[in-house]
Design a protein around this motif. Structure first.
Motif: not given
Length: 72
Positions: A48-72
């Motif tokens: 949901a976080l990746v989806e939220f930021f991809s829509k917020l910044f109008a970029c593809p989901r593959r351009a957003v990634r979680i680099v720290s924290g719980d990534k499961n």
């Protein structure tokens, strides 16, 4: 809170899962506060976080990634 990197930009985020709706909620302790309606189960909040930021910044989901924290 927002840092430029050689790969793009990193944003320090504090996530509150199981909110009534997904929204930006300000800044807390130097991090962007994001409330997510998704639960923190089976990676749903991360998705949901990746989806939220991809829509917020109008970029593809593959351009957003979680680099720290719980990534499961």
């Amino acid at each position: 809170m927002i840092h430029g990197t050689t790969a793009g930009v990193e944003i320090d985020v504090r996530v509150i899962p199981r909110a009534s709706k997904t929204t930006l909620a300000g800044v807390r302790d130097g991090r962007l506060l994001v409330r997510l309606s998704a639960p923190p189960v089976d990676g749903a909040a991360n998705d949901a976080l990746v989806e939220f930021f991809s829509k917020l910044f109008a970029c593809p989901r593959r351009a957003v990634r979680i680099v720290s924290g719980d990534k499961n």
